[in-house]
Design an enzyme around this catalytic site. Sequence first.
Site, PDB file in Angstrom:
ATOM      1  CB  VAL A 133      -1.071  -0.173   1.304  1.00  0.00           C
ATOM      2  CG1 VAL A 133      -1.694   1.346   1.260  1.00  0.00           C
ATOM      3  CG2 VAL A 133      -1.903  -1.096   1.471  1.00  0.00           C
ATOM      4  CE  LYS A 206      -2.123   0.337  -4.107  1.00  0.00           C
ATOM      5  NZ  LYS A 206      -1.671   1.577  -4.894  1.00  0.00           N
TER       6      LYS A 206
END
Length: 429
Positions: A133, A206
Site C-alpha cells: 500500500v 489497498k
Amino acid sequence: MRTRPLKVALLGCGVVGSEVARIMTTHADDLAARIGAPVELAGVAVRRPDKVREGIDPSLVTTDATALVKRGDIDVVVEVIGGIEPARTLITTAFAHGASVVSANKALLAQDGAALHAAAEEHGKDLYYEAAVAGAIPLIRPLRESLAGDKVNRVLGIVNGTTNFILDKMDSTGAGYQEALDEATALGYAEADPTADVEGFDAAAKAAILAGIAFHTRVRLDDVYREGMTEVTAADFASAKEMGCTIKLLAICERAADGESVTARVHPAMIPLTHPLASVRGAYNAVFVESDASGQLMFYGPGAGGSPTASAVLGDLVAVCRNRLSGTTGPGESAYAALPVSPMGEVVTRYHISLDVADKPGVLAQVATVFAEHGVSIDTVRQQGKDGEASLVVVTHRASDAALNGTVEALRKLDTVRGVASIMRVEGE
C-alpha cells in the site's frame, strides 16, 4: 555481528524486484550493519531466464520458484510477482519450509490475507507487506504498531498515483478524461490496460488492507464498495471549482458513529480545496488518518515505482531479518474486533447532482419534492437555463447513500428531467 549470512529468495525480477536486488547489492554493508548479519541473495525466480539482468549473477536465476522456496536454507522470501497464483501457493510453501515472507502483493492480501496470516502463525514466521500500500510511504507499520494503542476512526486517502495524475491534469489544464489518460500513458504512469487503476480495483485492494489493520477486523476485497473514475468530466471539475473543491479518487475506511461496524469504499469525490488531500499533485499518494488520541495524521509521498516500492520492501526485509536473528516474530494479524462491514447503502455522505431539466416553471418544485419524499435535505441549488433547456445542480446535506440513490432513481423518472448528467459524492467537510 554474525558471520553466516541470512539467505533471501527473490520471487520476481521486474521493475520492483530488480531494484530490490540492486539495493541489496549496493547497500550490502549498511544492511548488514543494521540487521546484525549479512544478507545474501540466494536465488531469483523469473519467467524469462534468458533476459539480461544487470548486477545479478546468472547462476542465481531459476524458473523453478517452487524448488527455490522449498530449499530449506532460505530465511526470507521476497514476493514481488503479484497476482493470486502462483504467489499464494509459493508464500504458503515458503512458510512450511521455514522462511518468513515479505510481499508487495496487494491483490492477494486483500483477497486472502487472513489465510496467509494463519499460515504464517502456524509455522511461527513473519508476513510483512508495507510495500503493498502506497509504495515508499510508511503507512502499514504506523497503523499496525505506532497507533496500536490508539483508536483509529477514519482512513481517507489517495492511494493510486495513476488516477491522481489523471485527475490532477484534468483539474489544472481543463483536459478531458481521455486526453489526460493518454498523457499518463505516454509518461509511463498508466499501463497499456489501465483498468485496474481507473476502475478503482487497485485502490479497493489497498482499502481492504488498510481497513483491516485500522479497525482490527477482517475486511476482504469483496467488502469494499468500488466505483471508477472514467465518467468524471471537465464539467464536473468546473462545478467543483464553483464550490471551492477539486475531485480525487479516494479510498475511505470508516468506523460507524456508534463504533459497531465499519465501511470501506473507493470512488471519486469532491473535496474542499482547504483539505490537505486537495493539494496532492501528480502521481503522489497521501493518506489522512483520524484517531481518538493522536487526532489527524497525514502520510505523503511517492506511492509507486521501482525505487519507492523497493524501499518499502527493504524496510520490511530488515525488520524480518532482525526478528530471525532474535528468534522472534513481529505483529501478526489483529482481527479481534471482528466488526461487521456495512454495505454502501448505510454510509452517510453528501451528493452533488447535476440534472438536465426542462426550463419551465415548477421544475424546481418537482425536484425538491422528490428529495423531500426520500428524506434528503437540500443544501444548495444552482440553475442555469437557455432555449427551453436548463441545468440544475443540487448539493445535499448528509444522508444515507441508499436514500440518495433512491432520490436519483426517482429523479430519472420525472418527465421534466431530461437526464442525470453527473453524480458525485462530497467528502472531507
